[in-house]
Design an enzyme around this catalytic site. Structure first.
Site, PDB file in Angstrom:
ATOM      1  N   ASP A 108     -46.973  69.449 -25.447  1.00  0.00           N
ATOM      2  CA  ASP A 108     -46.796  69.298 -23.992  1.00  0.00           C
ATOM      3  C   ASP A 108     -45.336  69.117 -23.587  1.00  0.00           C
ATOM      4  OD1 ASP A 108     -49.545  69.497 -23.729  1.00  0.00           O
ATOM      5  OD2 ASP A 108     -49.851  67.336 -23.805  1.00  0.00           O
ATOM      6  N   ALA A 109     -44.429  69.609 -24.405  1.00  0.00           N
ATOM      7  CA  ALA A 109     -43.012  69.400 -24.130  1.00  0.00           C
ATOM      8  C   ALA A 109     -42.249  70.698 -23.903  1.00  0.00           C
ATOM      9  CB  ALA A 109     -42.371  68.615 -25.267  1.00  0.00           C
TER      10      ALA A 109
END
Lengths: 284, 284, 284, 284
Positions: free
Chosen positions: C228-229
């Site tokens: 999720d980065a």
């Protein structure tokens, strides 16, 4: 007319609403607002009620006494009752940023805020001229590493001597201590310049820039001992793009901060916020 | 448990809330939702209440009868009482545009909508395959200048034979007649592809393009005899710019239309909308 | 007419825009879109340009060769050139949630998406009927702890045999491996159901509920090895309140997820996204 | 460094971008911003370009002369060239409402606005203390039916004697005449307290209340002779509900008015707005 606002929370049981509304009816009150909420997960009942009573035959203090005896004790309620005759007193803490201060004082001046501001406190002198323009007493209480405890004592004396009801940190750049927080639980409102819980702590716009988010936000919350982790009152956001420098994010964010803080203050001052389990119930 | 929803409006008088909540308490009901609103200008009181009753000892019909005798007549209420056991039946009217249809059937399929769709009606055959995919009966009732009355008779028969509760015009491109409107007052939901009252009538995206607006909108409202002038249930908007061609506005608008219509349907199906004086009170 | 889209980034130097636009003019191209951005902090120049050439005298391959020799090498550009004649091919990965799938296929069917979907892959069979309805080949590739590597090989073969340009994870509930990510760098689009970087990881709506946020969000981003980065393409948010249960948050969030993912896909498929330093430049 | 901003519009022809960027390159300029737009319907090309030149060898006046000879005449351009050295001068017209005035002066004071405010004009004296606080000259020019022409003469003299570039009507409650409009075409910015074209004219919040809209808006536009029909620069909206009285709509609207007007002013002052055919192209 005498208007009172009642806030209640307790374990959810059948018959609470009927008991309370009956009680009001017996006292000749006219209910002009009633909202309730049940947190099904925790089985907690919340209610906010406004009622009008004819002036001559009504005493808020007597009402409170009977309310406690007849209802509050029976249902083990946590409760607060406010008379509309008494405006809440708000202390304003600022440092060097002026945008929230201008915004709040502009609203205050135009009669938009249902509260009194007896004084402004700051750890810097920069914003004194603005306070002077709006004719509000300004207290300069510098805070350094060594004088922090002493400064806080001065703040507390000021707060107590003016019977302050709640405190607003309008971009006040000092961390308030547990002592102050405990004296004013869920009564210190902060504006954080990010969409919490994203970007807790200092320099959130720098972090937002680094992460490349497409939306920035602002969050107003009650101050608790854990940094930026208190109950959230109000949040708002704005779209941004890759063209925004950090300065542009900061400028855009200022508009969010102003509105989010002003809205949170209005909700609090109009007794529309209840706190339970580090979350807010907002009866708006 | 048996859950009922009560909607009331009447002239505002002291004691209404207490009377109603007492009545519920006497019937052994547990109030799980209560919201009210007073229109101070017109002195009208509105209330929405949900209450649960123990299954075995409760009959909705009996409740209605007593409610009418004890309360409704006394306060001259307009009232409706719904049992949660009966899902509302919704007829879906479409023409050629498929985006709202896909969106609604997708939601219907996933269980998001608390209603039944007994059939879809269209003046064209284009969307029949979609109805087939979702296994919903599709009735093709063509409408021409000469067959308009006859077509409407067929529609009415369908609606009545299925005990339809409300009608949704999901970009249905025909004007419905006064006869249908009168049979289903405040029960025909339309989606208009503009932010009403801006751009009433046909081709609102073309008008928005011409006017150079920076925001477009969609509006869901109840159909009344005056075009696009019925009570507004839900509105939403999106930002646009000079780079949007008419086609781009239309594409962007589709997303608004889908969500605004779906939200309006949910509000109506969950009995959260009251209409008074061509305006809605939404208890959300 | 033959339309090409050029994407460039390189160190910012004087004369780049003039050199590129001159080059286009010499080749008899008509520039119909040009946007540029300079990241002042890192001194990087980004440009997106669309140009039309007369059909008969133009070869995209020849153009690329000359562009490289004359311009790209000189300015040390990273560059991509796309012909509008070739639609990008998108593979769709799903699991059990159907809302994004319905939404995307509805848009695909209506011609809103400028791309091809040769197939759908899923680790479950649940959504096969939807793929069938829309007549898109559906490949069931189960993934278990033991078969993860083998499953991925099958996925890779499918992707390569169809010359897939980019992958969309439409609520695909498996973590994709570094091998796949490296084969498709900044070409795997995920939809995360929170306003990143708030609530990274699983169950973001549960976390949002627990924190008591007043706004929820959705984020579409390119997949990188860190969870999720990856670079954020698109985000949107919606206001919520204390009345929202977790299920209500999830339902509200679905609408965000659909729109945010669809918008991110459109931006990517229309070659409007550039990635640099884990951030996106969006020329919209 | 010397920075100039060039705004161009003309009929769309091949080679314009290359010709302009070449011209800049020949003059040793470094392009730091370029955006363009083609209105395909009317075949009009719009461009905005920022370029930096080395101080010593650059004269804006010489540049303008050559630009006209070499480019503008050839392509029949409408063009404007601004040096960043000269801040635009803005006259502020107000009446009795103070919220936009406070907001703008707060921003002005904090350096957020790239412009100068030589004076404030009002037809009432009420806001003079605010002007005094911010140390900006305040001219009271009363306007009555009989003195309208005379008052306008005084306004014109003030505007001319201060070389005012543009005028902002910050809730100025008088209709400005065609004479003033013609002297300052697309240079008078008004804030209208509705989402235009909904609710043209006086008392838009009253009309919004009556219609029962669920969203209110504000619109900033250039003043033309037709009331509230000039080119729209900026719009924004806020959600409202049936609980909003007219006073609550007005209070909520004030926040929109402040932000929308401030944004429109920034766009204008930063030369990001072009007007064509009663619509704006905004290069933001």
């Amino acid at each position: 007319m005498n208007k009172i606002t009642i806030l209640i929370h307790c374990n959810d049981l059948p018959g609470i609403v009927a008991s309370v509304t009956n009680f009001i009816a017996e006292k000749q009150g006219n209910i002009i607002y009633l909202d309730q909420h049940v947190d099904r997960e925790q089985n907690i009942f919340f209610m906010r009620l406004e009622s009008e009573f004819i002036e001559t035959s009504f005493s808020t203090e007597d009402f409170k006494t009977t309310f406690k005896e007849v209802l509050a004790d029976k249902f083990k309620m946590k409760w607060r009752i406010y008379s509309s005759k008494k405006k809440p007193k708000m202390a304003l803490f600022v440092s060097k940023y002026d945008h929230c201060l201008y915004d709040l004082l502009g609203r205050y001046n135009s009669g938009e805020l249902n509260l009194e501001i007896p004084f402004i406190v700051s750890n810097h002198v920069d914003l004194k001229p603005i306070a002077d323009n709006f004719k509000i007493p300004f207290h300069h209480i510098p805070v350094t590493k060594n004088t922090k405890t002493e400064a806080e004592e001065k703040q507390l004396q000021l707060l107590e001597s003016h019977n302050i009801d709640f405190i607003v940190l309008a971009r006040y750049m000092q961390i308030v201590s547990g002592k102050l927080i405990n004296k004013y639980p869920n009564k210190i409102i902060n504006i954080h310049h990010s969409f919490l819980p994203a970007f807790v702590g200092a320099k959130p716009y720098h972090s937002a820039y680094k992460r490349g988010v497409k939306i920035i936000g602002a969050t107003s919350h009650y101050v608790t001992e854990e940094l930026d982790a208190g109950p959230i009152i109000e949040q708002d956001v704005a779209h941004v793009s890759h063209t925004y420098t950090i300065d542009a994010l900061i400028a855009k964010g200022r508009d969010l901060e102003k509105i989010v803080l002003a809205n949170a203050i209005k909700l609090h001052a109009n007794r529309k916020v209840m706190v339970y389990n580090n979350k807010t119930v907002i009866f708006s």
